[in-house]
Design an enzyme around this catalytic site. Sequence first.
Site, PDB file in Angstrom:
ATOM      1  N   HIS A 116       0.806  -1.216   0.000  1.00 54.93           N
ATOM      2  CA  HIS A 116       0.000   0.000   0.000  1.00 54.93           C
ATOM      3  C   HIS A 116       0.842   1.270   0.000  1.00 54.93           C
ATOM      4  O   HIS A 116       0.606   2.197  -0.770  1.00 54.93           O
ATOM      5  CB  HIS A 116      -0.919  -0.039   1.216  1.00 54.93           C
ATOM      6  CG  HIS A 116      -1.986   1.007   1.165  1.00 54.93           C
ATOM      7  ND1 HIS A 116      -1.794   2.297   1.548  1.00 54.93           N
ATOM      8  CD2 HIS A 116      -3.283   0.929   0.771  1.00 54.93           C
ATOM      9  CE1 HIS A 116      -2.923   2.981   1.411  1.00 54.93           C
ATOM     10  NE2 HIS A 116      -3.840   2.175   0.937  1.00 54.93           N
ATOM     11  N   ASN A 133     -13.426   5.182   2.889  1.00 63.45           N
ATOM     12  CA  ASN A 133     -14.080   4.311   1.914  1.00 63.45           C
ATOM     13  C   ASN A 133     -15.375   3.691   2.409  1.00 63.45           C
ATOM     14  O   ASN A 133     -15.762   2.630   1.942  1.00 63.45           O
ATOM     15  CB  ASN A 133     -13.135   3.165   1.530  1.00 63.45           C
ATOM     16  CG  ASN A 133     -11.855   3.635   0.899  1.00 63.45           C
ATOM     17  OD1 ASN A 133     -11.718   4.784   0.510  1.00 63.45           O
ATOM     18  ND2 ASN A 133     -10.889   2.741   0.787  1.00 63.45           N
ATOM     19  N   SER A 166      -7.457   6.148  -0.574  1.00 63.33           N
ATOM     20  CA  SER A 166      -6.014   6.078  -0.352  1.00 63.33           C
ATOM     21  C   SER A 166      -5.239   6.389  -1.604  1.00 63.33           C
ATOM     22  O   SER A 166      -4.141   6.909  -1.545  1.00 63.33           O
ATOM     23  CB  SER A 166      -5.627   4.671   0.077  1.00 63.33           C
ATOM     24  OG  SER A 166      -6.033   4.424   1.371  1.00 63.33           O
TER      25      SER A 166
END
Length: 396
Positions: A165, A274, A339
Amino acid sequence: MRKWAIFLGLFLLAACQNAVKTPETLRPLAGEGGTYIALLKPGAAAEALARDHGLAVAAEDRLEALGMVVLRNLPPGLAQRLAQDPRVQSLTPDRPVQAYAQTVPWGVERIGAPTTQAKGGNVSVYVLDTGIKVGHEDLTNLKGGYAVVKCRGRCKAAYDDDNGHGTHVAGTIAAVNNAVGVLGVAPAAELYAVKVLSGSGSGSISGIVQGLNWVIAHNNGGKPKVVNMSLGGAGTDDQDGQYCPSVRSRDALHNAIQKAVCDHAITVVVAAGNEGDDAANHTPAAYDEAITVSATNSRDDWPSWSNYGPDVDLAAPGVGILSTWHTSTTAYNTISGTSMATPHVAGAAALVLSRYPGHTPAQVKAALLQNAESTAGWTNTSGHPHPEPFLNVRGF
């Protein structure tokens, strides 16, 4: 579907509320081992506080730049006594954080980044995340970092990425212009990995404030600093509508962000989240001092999962984003989430600061908003109100 529980996008936190000295608010989350963050009153010494209560505090837990100290393995009774100590302004229980992302693939072209004269030179961008892949062919501008949560497995540094990530976020911000892989928004910016999340994308508020403490204290030669936080969790703004108030928040996370932004002129960019929910219910998305970012798709529309509301400042590409990945030094991957939208804005902030290095975080935000594209004519099928403008860096 969500690839991780990281919103690398938002952390799963217990509600971020003012730390009040009561048994209920001092109750740590199960499994957190009785860890607390003590916000000290001005002039109070962490060493003396620890000594008087019979505690041993590691050097990395003394967060001098923030005026805080992380206290671990506290029994409930000792936590209560510490909360009542006159040197302690507030005692915040540690809470877990995670990163978000969703599977599904575009972004730098849409915001106009390849057309800019500013490329982010002489600006440092700190990625508070799962780390950054050390040695990646497209991230040769990685200058170093710091690990709150150390990398596990085959790692070249403690801040190496064992999840993917953070590497993905870093590539969107500043993948270099080297004719291979992808191009970042600010390819001349320098990157620092601040590993605050584990290989599973989990972490804690104490880890986040430790990371911010390192960013504030880090000597980068006096260059402007930008922080990307594609993470977050449940909570509300305890000082809603107040930007850098003279009386700062008593909550450790909010207080740390205020110190970074208001006292040290560090621009902080965060994900809206989210959950398909009002960003006012999530922190740090709800904080006025941060630039909060929602996610859009290639059809100039918002996905149903992107958080919304007055606390969201800008929209940016966040669906199906191709960027660098951690599985090898030549790996790339396509994922989605707020993100993935956030680093577009962090890179844009670096563009602004490379042209105007004296800009305050408020001025950086104003420049981005002034240059942004109106979304008034967009078709919004998300089911949620999204009046925020869309990131545009043309002309920078």
